[in-house]
Write a protein that holds these residues in place. Structure first.
Motif, mmCIF file in Angstrom:
data_model
loop_
_atom_site.group_PDB
_atom_site.id
_atom_site.type_symbol
_atom_site.label_atom_id
_atom_site.label_comp_id
_atom_site.label_asym_id
_atom_site.label_seq_id
_atom_site.Cartn_x
_atom_site.Cartn_y
_atom_site.Cartn_z
ATOM 1 N N GLY A 81 37.314 78.120 24.627
ATOM 2 C CA GLY A 81 38.390 76.881 23.401
ATOM 3 C C GLY A 81 38.529 76.004 25.109
ATOM 4 O O GLY A 81 37.818 76.077 25.986
ATOM 5 N N GLU A 82 39.075 74.447 24.426
ATOM 6 C CA GLU A 82 38.701 73.092 25.088
ATOM 7 C C GLU A 82 40.311 72.859 24.682
ATOM 8 O O GLU A 82 40.532 72.682 23.637
ATOM 9 C CB GLU A 82 37.600 72.493 24.739
ATOM 10 N N VAL A 83 41.069 72.250 26.120
ATOM 11 C CA VAL A 83 42.097 71.650 26.122
ATOM 12 C C VAL A 83 41.481 69.987 26.202
ATOM 13 O O VAL A 83 41.368 69.331 27.228
ATOM 14 C CB VAL A 83 43.396 72.157 26.975
ATOM 15 N N VAL A 84 42.052 69.233 24.711
ATOM 16 C CA VAL A 84 41.971 67.657 25.137
ATOM 17 C C VAL A 84 43.253 66.892 25.666
ATOM 18 O O VAL A 84 44.162 67.288 23.962
ATOM 19 C CB VAL A 84 41.500 66.924 24.135
ATOM 20 N N THR A 85 44.002 66.329 26.503
ATOM 21 C CA THR A 85 44.429 65.537 26.637
ATOM 22 C C THR A 85 44.744 64.402 26.403
ATOM 23 O O THR A 85 43.683 63.499 27.295
ATOM 24 C CB THR A 85 45.884 66.008 27.318
ATOM 25 N N GLY A 86 46.246 63.083 26.309
ATOM 26 C CA GLY A 86 45.757 61.900 26.697
ATOM 27 C C GLY A 86 45.017 61.129 25.786
ATOM 28 O O GLY A 86 44.366 60.303 25.938
ATOM 29 N N ARG A 87 45.042 61.828 24.618
ATOM 30 C CA ARG A 87 43.606 61.212 23.337
ATOM 31 C C ARG A 87 44.592 61.197 21.617
ATOM 32 O O ARG A 87 44.722 61.931 21.050
ATOM 33 C CB ARG A 87 42.621 62.065 22.948
ATOM 34 N N PRO A 88 45.637 59.876 21.653
ATOM 35 C CA PRO A 88 46.555 59.944 20.193
ATOM 36 C C PRO A 88 45.180 60.382 18.849
ATOM 37 O O PRO A 88 44.401 59.284 19.171
ATOM 38 C CB PRO A 88 46.628 58.745 20.486
ATOM 39 N N VAL A 89 45.776 60.827 18.596
ATOM 40 C CA VAL A 89 45.154 61.054 16.763
ATOM 41 C C VAL A 89 45.927 60.450 15.888
ATOM 42 O O VAL A 89 46.741 60.554 15.499
ATOM 43 C CB VAL A 89 44.670 62.734 16.493
#
Length: 327
Positions: A81-89
């Motif tokens: 899996g991948e965790v993406v942060t700092g990117r508001p959706v």
């Protein structure tokens, strides 16, 4: 051993009602966390927490609560899996195509991101979702351990400060009525007593919070510290530094904390099993791709993972066609 948290909650609700019938309403108007104005399901939470405290204790993660998130993220990465942060959706179209999307959000954020994908009737139900009291939190750096009058408090990781049962009930009723209690009911944790990594050698840390009306802008630092000083004379002299989080600060830190509500919405009988909206499976939405896995689903807030567990089970069965495992 796995404990079905939701079943335990239901048992606690029934138990709370029986206790109320046996002992009378006056004193059971003040359950462990929040009194009668927010409903008997909060009494259930208090009973569940008390059961866990007496059977296994309330654990502290060594090194801080961030370690829990780090461990979960590490396990996800180990599975590919991948965790993406700092990117508001801000809209569903910003996400990569997927067979299932799970929202760890309250109804307000779900409506903002995916409202156009949901039918009008379901949107109206989410719009009627009710949020609960806010929290006012203070973190301290201390020159030494808190000098409690009661020696038992020096051996406890979490201390509930409220005085008599009547005082606790009075404080929480004031919050329910939109007022700020002079002597708030305070939940205090002192992790450095048991985890030396939380503070420099010879120093200590502690934090505490109390309930306030949702969206309150009143500074309760003085009242919280006065309540601690009441049971630990000399506490104020140990304070080296403090950090304060008002309800607005909490919501800026995490928009899910609407008005400072850290529990993901009111948890009364009306909204315990129908959160976030009445459905046979509360983790699903009318869109078969979209699921809600936050504290706004049963059994509500807490570090238990049950909301995500049951939402994942629903997605696995409904979209990914993974059969139910047999015991």
């Amino acid at each position: 051993m796995f404990i079905d948290y939701l079943t335990l909650m239901m048992v606690a609700v029934v138990t709370g009602s029986l206790l109320a019938a046996f002992y009378g309403w006056r004193y059971l108007d003040a359950p462990t966390e929040v009194v009668r104005p927010w409903g008997w399901s909060f009494l259930a939470i208090g009973l569940v927490l008390a059961i866990l405290a007496h059977t296994a204790g309330w654990p502290l993660p060594r090194g801080g609560s961030q370690r829990i998130a780090d461990a979960l993220a590490g396990y996800l990465r180990s599975l590919g899996g991948e965790v993406v942060t700092g990117r508001p959706v801000r809209a569903l179209d910003e996400l990569s195509p997927a067979r299932a999307v799970l929202f760890d959000l309250t109804p307000r954020q779900v409506l903002t991101i995916a409202g156009q994908r949901l039918p009008a009737g379901f949107r109206r139900r989410l719009e009627r979702y009710r949020y609960g009291p806010g929290a006012f939190k203070v973190d301290w750096a201390l020159a030494g351990p808190i000098p409690w009058r009661a020696p038992e408090c020096r051996q406890a990781a979490t201390v509930h400060l409220g005085g008599t049962l009547d005082e606790i009930a009075t404080a929480e009723r004031a919050v329910a009525a939109g007022r700020h209690p002079e002597w708030p009911f305070v939940i205090l944790a002192q992790p450095s007593l048991f985890d030396p990594s939380r503070a420099p050698e010879g120093k200590h840390t502690a934090w505490a919070y109390c309930h306030v009306p949702n969206g309150s802008s009143v500074d309760l630092t003085g009242r919280i510290e006065a309540q601690v000083e009441r049971f630990a004379p000399g506490f104020r002299e140990l304070i080296l530094a403090r950090s304060v989080l008002s309800p607005a600060d909490l919501e800026r830190y995490n928009p899910n904390y609407v008005g400072g509500d850290i529990n993901g919405g009111v948890l009364d009988l009306r909204q315990l099993f129908t959160r976030p909206a009445p459905r046979l499976n509360p983790y699903t939405t009318p869109d078969p791709r979209l699921y809600i896995c936050s504290a706004s689903t049963p059994p509500g807030g807490g570090v238990h993972g049950m909301c995500g567990y049951w939402a994942a089970r629903a997605a696995l069965r409904r979209v990914l066609r993974v059969p139910r495992r047999r015991a």
